[in-house]
Design an enzyme around this catalytic site. Structure first.
Site: not given
Length: 215
Positions: A20, A46, A52, A71, A75, A124, A141, A144, A169
């Site tokens: 993304f 992430g 990224s 990560d 998901g 994390s 990132d 969220h 981000h």
């Protein structure tokens, strides 16, 4: 200081990768990694499928640094089944869970960045509790919503070295543009006085550590 140029083959690999990150923001991420990677290793919270991480890895290569990307690969909330960003091709039907790790490995191998990009697979906050190495750059990132982004900040920001960078981000001051949890944490960081903003590209914000603490 001259602005580093991302190699064309790596930029194309990043554009092709699943994810993304808009290219303009990715290039800003690359340039930030090339600059701050000289001050210590880079940490990404992430990973998803590695898009990224290509921008970061390209910057780390120029800086002579490395990227550790953290990560659990199951998901975040917004990419689970039934949510708008869900990708059915990433489902591991043996366990009924998302699994982006195989795609990430293929992405980084195809880009030729396996020496620069190191994957750590786990939650994390659990990894942060074990971490002791000062970071030249931290890129947040991951999840969220309020809890994960707060945990990512509180667990990892103390490891950013003086003069190092903290990058967020998906910072959207207008709620009509996106979720507000990262924006609220970003505001908290600025209010702490420990970091100052030095760059703004799209939804990407680059802050530099100027004081102790994290607020």
């Amino acid at each position: 200081m001259s602005i580093p140029t991302m190699p064309t083959e790596l930029r194309n690999a990043a554009r092709r990768a699943k994810g993304f990150m808009p290219d303009a923001e990715g290039l800003a991420l690359f340039e930030t990694a090339a600059e701050y990677g000289t001050r210590g290793p880079i940490c990404e919270i992430g990973t998803y499928c590695g898009k990224s991480a290509i921008y970061l890895g390209a910057g780390a290569r120029q800086a002579g640094s490395v990227v550790v990307t953290v990560d659990h690969h199951r998901g975040s909330e917004e990419i689970q089944p039934g949510w708008p960003y869900h990708d059915p091709s990433l489902m591991d039907h043996r366990f009924g869970k998302m699994d982006s790790l195989p795609t990430f490995r293929q992405t980084i191998a195809a880009a030729g960045l396996e020496e620069e990009v190191i994957a750590v697979v786990g939650p994390s906050d659990r990894v942060a509790a074990l971490w002791n190495t000062p970071l030249g750059m931290l890129f947040i990132d991951g999840g969220h919503s309020e809890e994960p982004v707060t945990k990512d900040y509180e667990g990892w920001a103390p490891h950013v070295t003086p003069g190092g960078a903290l990058v967020f981000h998906d910072i959207y001051p207008d709620p009509a543009d996106g979720g507000q949890a990262p924006y609220r944490v970003y505001q908290r960081v600025l209010a702490s006085g420990a970091f100052k903003e030095v760059r703004h590209t799209g939804s990407l914000r680059v802050l530099e550590r100027v004081g102790p603490g994290i607020g």
